[in-house]
Design a protein around this motif. Structure first.
Motif, PDB file in Angstrom:
ATOM      1  N   TRP A  49       0.833  -1.214   0.000  1.00 24.88           N
ATOM      2  CA  TRP A  49       0.000   0.000   0.000  1.00 24.88           C
ATOM      3  C   TRP A  49       0.864   1.258   0.000  1.00 24.88           C
ATOM      4  O   TRP A  49       0.531   2.257  -0.626  1.00 24.88           O
ATOM      5  CB  TRP A  49      -0.980   0.018   1.180  1.00 24.88           C
ATOM      6  CG  TRP A  49      -0.341   0.287   2.519  1.00 24.88           C
ATOM      7  CD1 TRP A  49       0.147  -0.625   3.393  1.00 24.88           C
ATOM      8  CD2 TRP A  49      -0.118   1.570   3.109  1.00 24.88           C
ATOM      9  NE1 TRP A  49       0.673   0.010   4.490  1.00 24.88           N
ATOM     10  CE2 TRP A  49       0.520   1.358   4.348  1.00 24.88           C
ATOM     11  CE3 TRP A  49      -0.384   2.877   2.715  1.00 24.88           C
ATOM     12  CZ2 TRP A  49       0.883   2.388   5.200  1.00 24.88           C
ATOM     13  CZ3 TRP A  49      -0.025   3.919   3.559  1.00 24.88           C
ATOM     14  CH2 TRP A  49       0.595   3.673   4.796  1.00 24.88           C
ATOM     15  N   THR A  52       2.686   2.105  -3.422  1.00 28.70           N
ATOM     16  CA  THR A  52       1.928   2.881  -4.406  1.00 28.70           C
ATOM     17  C   THR A  52       2.259   4.368  -4.293  1.00 28.70           C
ATOM     18  O   THR A  52       2.305   5.070  -5.299  1.00 28.70           O
ATOM     19  CB  THR A  52       0.411   2.681  -4.256  1.00 28.70           C
ATOM     20  OG1 THR A  52      -0.043   3.191  -3.001  1.00 28.70           O
ATOM     21  CG2 THR A  52       0.012   1.213  -4.394  1.00 28.70           C
ATOM     22  N   TYR A 108      -2.532   4.748  -2.789  1.00 29.54           N
ATOM     23  CA  TYR A 108      -2.959   5.827  -3.684  1.00 29.54           C
ATOM     24  C   TYR A 108      -3.671   5.176  -4.861  1.00 29.54           C
ATOM     25  O   TYR A 108      -3.085   4.353  -5.554  1.00 29.54           O
ATOM     26  CB  TYR A 108      -1.750   6.629  -4.166  1.00 29.54           C
ATOM     27  CG  TYR A 108      -2.121   7.966  -4.761  1.00 29.54           C
ATOM     28  CD1 TYR A 108      -1.924   9.118  -4.043  1.00 29.54           C
ATOM     29  CD2 TYR A 108      -2.677   8.070  -6.028  1.00 29.54           C
ATOM     30  CE1 TYR A 108      -2.261  10.359  -4.560  1.00 29.54           C
ATOM     31  CE2 TYR A 108      -3.023   9.300  -6.556  1.00 29.54           C
ATOM     32  CZ  TYR A 108      -2.809  10.436  -5.822  1.00 29.54           C
ATOM     33  OH  TYR A 108      -3.151  11.662  -6.329  1.00 29.54           O
ATOM     34  N   PRO A 109      -4.938   5.523  -5.100  1.00 31.89           N
ATOM     35  CA  PRO A 109      -5.654   4.898  -6.217  1.00 31.89           C
ATOM     36  C   PRO A 109      -5.099   5.369  -7.561  1.00 31.89           C
ATOM     37  O   PRO A 109      -4.684   6.518  -7.708  1.00 31.89           O
ATOM     38  CB  PRO A 109      -7.101   5.363  -6.014  1.00 31.89           C
ATOM     39  CG  PRO A 109      -7.013   6.576  -5.167  1.00 31.89           C
ATOM     40  CD  PRO A 109      -5.753   6.471  -4.370  1.00 31.89           C
ATOM     41  N   ASN A 110      -5.080   4.477  -8.519  1.00 28.21           N
ATOM     42  CA  ASN A 110      -4.623   4.775  -9.885  1.00 28.21           C
ATOM     43  C   ASN A 110      -3.260   5.479  -9.875  1.00 28.21           C
ATOM     44  O   ASN A 110      -3.055   6.473 -10.564  1.00 28.21           O
ATOM     45  CB  ASN A 110      -5.668   5.610 -10.625  1.00 28.21           C
ATOM     46  CG  ASN A 110      -5.387   5.686 -12.127  1.00 28.21           C
ATOM     47  OD1 ASN A 110      -4.693   4.822 -12.667  1.00 28.21           O
ATOM     48  ND2 ASN A 110      -5.894   6.699 -12.763  1.00 28.21           N
ATOM     49  N   TYR A 111      -2.353   4.935  -9.114  1.00 27.17           N
ATOM     50  CA  TYR A 111      -1.035   5.568  -8.951  1.00 27.17           C
ATOM     51  C   TYR A 111      -0.159   5.506 -10.190  1.00 27.17           C
ATOM     52  O   TYR A 111       0.818   6.230 -10.283  1.00 27.17           O
ATOM     53  CB  TYR A 111      -0.296   4.974  -7.753  1.00 27.17           C
ATOM     54  CG  TYR A 111       0.064   3.515  -7.897  1.00 27.17           C
ATOM     55  CD1 TYR A 111       1.318   3.130  -8.329  1.00 27.17           C
ATOM     56  CD2 TYR A 111      -0.865   2.519  -7.605  1.00 27.17           C
ATOM     57  CE1 TYR A 111       1.661   1.798  -8.466  1.00 27.17           C
ATOM     58  CE2 TYR A 111      -0.534   1.186  -7.730  1.00 27.17           C
ATOM     59  CZ  TYR A 111       0.724   0.838  -8.165  1.00 27.17           C
ATOM     60  OH  TYR A 111       1.037  -0.496  -8.295  1.00 27.17           O
TER      61      TYR A 111
END
Length: 116
Positions: A49, A52, A108-111
């Protein structure tokens, strides 16, 4: 406190420091170089996690450098000024969102993307 919790806390501190260095780079420019070096150093030992965030920080540096160079070159014909302003907004949003997600201990989403 066990050793894995200490390492996790240390890693989140490093990620936060890198985001702050990136924000300071808008003023002085040089701290982003320190930040990207730190991201390269700490990403391999980080939990997934947190990795990212390091990947995002590395990509933000290189994409920002590319867009900044194009914007600088085009500023001679005045098109580059809006590009540089958009780059600054993009940079700030990515860093602030990163700080928020690190604080939540979330990836981080869509890293890997170019967007926010």
């Amino acid at each position: 406190m066990n050793q894995s919790m200490t390492e996790g806390s240390s890693n989140t501190t490093i990620a936060n420091v890198i985001y702050v260095l990136y924000l300071l780079a808008l003023i002085n420019g040089i701290t982003a170089i320190v930040g990207v070096i730190m991201a390269y150093i700490y990403k391999d030992g980080a939990p997934q996690w947190l990795r990212t965030h390091y990947e995002l920080q590395i990509r933000t540096f290189w994409m920002g450098l590319l867009i900044g160079a194009v914007g600088f070159l085009l500023s001679w014909v005045l098109i580059g000024i809006p590009i540089l302003l958009a780059l600054a907004v993009w940079w700030i949003v990515r860093c602030v969102k990163g700080l928020r997600f690190v604080g939540e201990r979330a990836p981080y989403p869509n890293y890997l993307g170019w967007g926010l």
